[in-house]
Design an enzyme around this catalytic site. Structure first.
Site, PDB file in Angstrom:
ATOM      1  N   HIS A  66       1.621   0.908   3.489  1.00  0.00           N
ATOM      2  CA  HIS A  66       0.753  -0.182   3.422  1.00  0.00           C
ATOM      3  C   HIS A  66       1.599  -1.450   2.793  1.00  0.00           C
ATOM      4  O   HIS A  66       2.678  -1.248   2.539  1.00  0.00           O
ATOM      5  CB  HIS A  66      -0.420   0.199   2.753  1.00  0.00           C
ATOM      6  CG  HIS A  66      -0.395   0.649   1.210  1.00  0.00           C
ATOM      7  ND1 HIS A  66      -0.365   1.709   0.611  1.00  0.00           N
ATOM      8  CD2 HIS A  66      -0.022  -0.390   0.262  1.00  0.00           C
ATOM      9  CE1 HIS A  66      -0.043   1.566  -0.495  1.00  0.00           C
ATOM     10  NE2 HIS A  66      -0.055   0.345  -1.035  1.00  0.00           N
ATOM     11  N   ARG A  81       1.378  11.888  -7.798  1.00  0.00           N
ATOM     12  CA  ARG A  81       1.253  10.964  -6.602  1.00  0.00           C
ATOM     13  C   ARG A  81       2.537  10.521  -6.001  1.00  0.00           C
ATOM     14  O   ARG A  81       3.394  10.202  -6.923  1.00  0.00           O
ATOM     15  CB  ARG A  81       0.091  10.084  -6.883  1.00  0.00           C
ATOM     16  CG  ARG A  81      -1.180  10.316  -7.172  1.00  0.00           C
ATOM     17  CD  ARG A  81      -1.994   9.027  -7.303  1.00  0.00           C
ATOM     18  NE  ARG A  81      -2.287   8.410  -5.973  1.00  0.00           N
ATOM     19  CZ  ARG A  81      -3.198   8.360  -5.025  1.00  0.00           C
ATOM     20  NH1 ARG A  81      -4.003   9.348  -5.245  1.00  0.00           N
ATOM     21  NH2 ARG A  81      -3.258   7.614  -4.095  1.00  0.00           N
ATOM     22  N   CYS A 105      -2.761   5.363   5.441  1.00  0.00           N
ATOM     23  CA  CYS A 105      -2.987   5.942   4.483  1.00  0.00           C
ATOM     24  C   CYS A 105      -4.076   6.985   4.363  1.00  0.00           C
ATOM     25  O   CYS A 105      -3.900   8.068   5.386  1.00  0.00           O
ATOM     26  CB  CYS A 105      -3.086   5.095   3.344  1.00  0.00           C
ATOM     27  SG  CYS A 105      -2.989   5.668   1.750  1.00  0.00           S
TER      28      CYS A 105
END
Lengths: 240, 453
Positions: free
Chosen positions: A196, A130, A96
């Site tokens: 993740h 996002r 990330c």
């Protein structure tokens, strides 16, 4: 002779937003269950980095404000050591925000955050939403095609340079930028990814592969029935 | 037009309750707000005593329920979204009961991301803002963003509203600096201190100057007695504070609350330091609303827990204690409280990844399940991500082999049956949507009401 995996967590108190310690916990357990040693070190703001003292460097994601402070510090105090470590074959894993900082820079409007330039890529803050959701990719780390499943949540869009190879092809989800169908970066022992969840508990095969690459050993298999069920669960969530 | 839509929304709520489709806590409000976007504002004006809004990452439902219990003692009629439906439509549904001339006070818990929008419509007289922890990053975004939006709201409402704030949470305490009309609450008891900041602690640096805080006492997550060595900002002294805290495992807590009106010996029948925080916050708000210390004491001592937060229900012949877990800070406190129990625990953990849970289940790796090692006799994992929960326990060093079954009902029945030989309480730790499913299941069997009311 029993080897020891020496892990260095970069900025662990700042770059830990997606439960990144899960990745460390998995590396530790899988070394210890095989009788390998495990040492965890850390390097944070203002601290120099010893390029020879670690076999695997790990950096996770952080909040925007923390990430900006980390980026400046990393360029000032750790860039050269990371390059030297990479040249001698240490593994560098960025997840990330940690992935974004492996490249040249991150641009958000007029602001630019520097990266350490271990790989040829740059990231821009996208105009749109996002990129969030379960994600699965297909990759090959020298042992044939395998699936990595995880969760992505990033405002930045990452673009690889012409000669750079992605970590994998997106099977489900957004990937680097939501457009080109690829995810992450892979150059030698440098791996960057947006996945993740944390990454390694959902994909213990990848944890083992990283240990093998870092120590140049071949690992014996473990009883991974629970790990495989968890991997299947993460894949199911991504629809793969 | 508003009246006609309100009547229709009330009808939908009645039908939905009768049909057993949840508690009818969101759909009526959703319909109403779609048809009448300004309904919230107009209905809130029907409340003679105005409104109070309660927001936090953890404890919203419990704090609101505690305040409701205290106000009941004081004879104050309330309009309250008690089942925890805390977005705009949940507040709208509750406001269907608002009626001018009946001396009502609006008591609303509000989702932390929805707080600014709801507040701008309802215009509360008082806010209770209690804590901000890492929670559902896929839905809320970063903690700092929420804190920025709260700060804008506080600045906007300064002088018009009063603020009850947690002195021990640096992010929340900062909201009141330099503002009028602020009351701080906190815990003044070093004996409850943790040895170090949790690895998942969120607000370790001063928002003003970026320097890491120095803690004299860490009480819960990043809450405690802190000071910034950079700019000197420190925990403001709380006007309402808990002292001499005695935690009595799952059975409750005893402590003294010091207030400007005097001291109060509190006997709380719900467990854990997190509930002590909830009780002090509720006390500070109640006093702010003019309730007497005696009514506060009576309300707290009779407090039976809120919806799915420490409820005990008999399943078969076995008591099942339900403790909602939904983010690292809250879950860590639940685990810390469980480890205070004598003997080995039987656990049932249900991890769902619905939208209301957060689709991202990363957070389980920020929870210190390690503290359970050596305390677990049996454990079952259920929910949509059951296998990943089981794996988390393996890496936490829990010796008991988890029984994994995604089917909630089957998994629960097996867990209850496995300890039917007098093993005592089964502790059920569901995430939010798993809690709703569990309640539906127990209600279908006639073992529990569907909703808190």
């Amino acid at each position: 002779m029993s080897a020891t995996l020496r892990v260095c967590a970069l900025y662990p108190e700042l770059m830990n937003i997606y439960a990144d310690r899960g990745n460390i916990a998995v590396l530790r357990a899988r070394c210890e269950w095989r009788g390998l040693g495990f040492e965890l070190g850390a390097s944070s703001l203002g601290e120099a980095l010893d390029s020879c003292a670690h076999d695997l460097f790990y950096m996770g994601g952080g909040q925007d404000r923390d990430q900006a402070a980390v980026a400046k510090d990393m360029v000032a105090t750790k860039r050269d050591a990371l390059h030297r470590a990479n040249e001698r074959g240490a593994v560098v894993l960025g997840v990330c925000g940690g992935y974004q900082l492996l490249g040249h820079n991150y641009r958000a409007g007029d602001d630019e955050i520097p990266g350490v330039g271990l790989v040829d890529l740059h990231t821009v803050r996208g105009e749109g939403e996002r990129l969030i959701g379960n994600c699965a990719i297909e990759t090959d780390l020298g042992t044939g095609p395998r699936v990595i499943a995880g969760f992505e949540n990033h405002g930045g869009r990452t673009y690889l340079g012409a000669g750079e190879r992605p970590l994998g092809r997106v099977l489900s989800g957004h990937g680097n930028n939501g457009d080109d169908g690829f995810e992450g970066v892979l150059r030698g022992n440098v791996i960057g990814t947006y996945l993740h969840g944390p990454l390694l508990p959902k994909n213990v095969w990848l944890a083992d592969r990283l240990i093998e690459l870092a120590l140049e050993v071949e690992l014996r298999p473990l009883d991974d029935r629970m790990e495989e069920a968890a991997h299947a669960s993460a894949r199911r969530a991504a629809g793969v | 037009m508003l009246r006609a839509w309100q009547a229709m929304a009330r009808g939908v709520r009645r039908l939905s309750r009768a049909a057993g489709r949840g508690g009818g806590t969101t759909l009526p409000g959703r319909m109403l707000l779609r048809a009448q976007p300004r309904a919230l504002e107009r209905m809130a004006r029907e409340l003679d005593r105005g409104s109070v809004l309660i927001s936090a990452t953890n404890g919203k439902t419990t704090m609101a329920a505690m305040v409701a219990a205290v106000l009941r003692e004081a004879g104050q009629p309330v309009v309250h979204n008690r089942a925890g439906s805390n977005m705009a439509w949940g507040v709208a549904t509750a406001l269907l009961d608002a009626k001018r001339g009946s001396d009502q006070l609006g008591l609303f818990e509000v989702d932390e991301a929805w707080l600014p929008a709801v507040a701008r419509a309802v215009r509360p007289r008082t806010y209770l803002l209690a804590n901000l922890f890492r929670d559902q990053l896929d839905r809320y975004g970063e903690l700092e963003l929420i804190a920025d939006r709260w700060a804008e709201l506080v600045a906007e409402d300064a002088g018009r509203a009063r603020f009850v704030l947690n002195a021990d949470d640096p992010l929340v305490a900062d909201l009141g600096r330099g503002q009028d009309g602020v009351v701080y609450f906190g815990i003044d008891d070093d004996s409850q201190a943790l040895a170090e900041l949790g690895h998942a602690a969120d607000s370790k640096r001063c928002r003003n100057c970026g320097t890491p805080y120095v803690y004299r006492t860490i009480l819960l997550g990043h809450m405690g007695h802190y000071r910034c060595p950079g700019c000197g900002r420190e925990r403001p002294p709380p006007e309402v504070a808990a002292r001499a805290v005695e935690l009595k495992g799952m059975s409750g807590a005893r402590f003294t609350i010091c207030t400007p009106q005097g001291e109060l010996e509190a006997e709380l029948p719900v467990p854990g330091l997190y509930n002590v925080y909830n009780a002090v916050a509720a006390t500070a708000l109640a006093l702010e609303l003019g309730v007497s210390l005696e009514d506060v004491r009576a309300g707290l001592s009779g407090f039976g827990g809120a919806f799915g937060r420490v409820e005990t229900i008999e399943v078969g012949s076995r008591p099942v204690s339900i403790l909602l877990v939904k983010n690292p800070a809250g879950a860590n406190e639940v685990l810390r409280t469980l480890t205070l129990e004598d003997g080995q625990l039987d656990l049932w953990i249900a991890l769902n990844d619905g939208i209301a849970d957060g689709r991202d289940v990363s957070w389980i790796w920020d929870v210190d399940f390690e503290v359970l090692a050596g305390h677990v006799r049996r454990v079952s994992c259920s929910g949509t991500r059951a296998e990943e929960m089981a794996l988390r326990l393996k890496y936490a060093g829990i010796e008991a082999q988890p029984q994994v079954d995604r089917d909630l009902a089957r998994s629960l029945d097996a867990a209850v049956a496995a300890g039917a030989d007098g093993a005592g309480t089964l502790y059920a730790l569901p995430t939010y949507t798993a809690l709703i499913e569990l309640r539906e299941l127990l209600a279908r069997r006639g073992l529990a009401g569907r909703w808190a009311d």
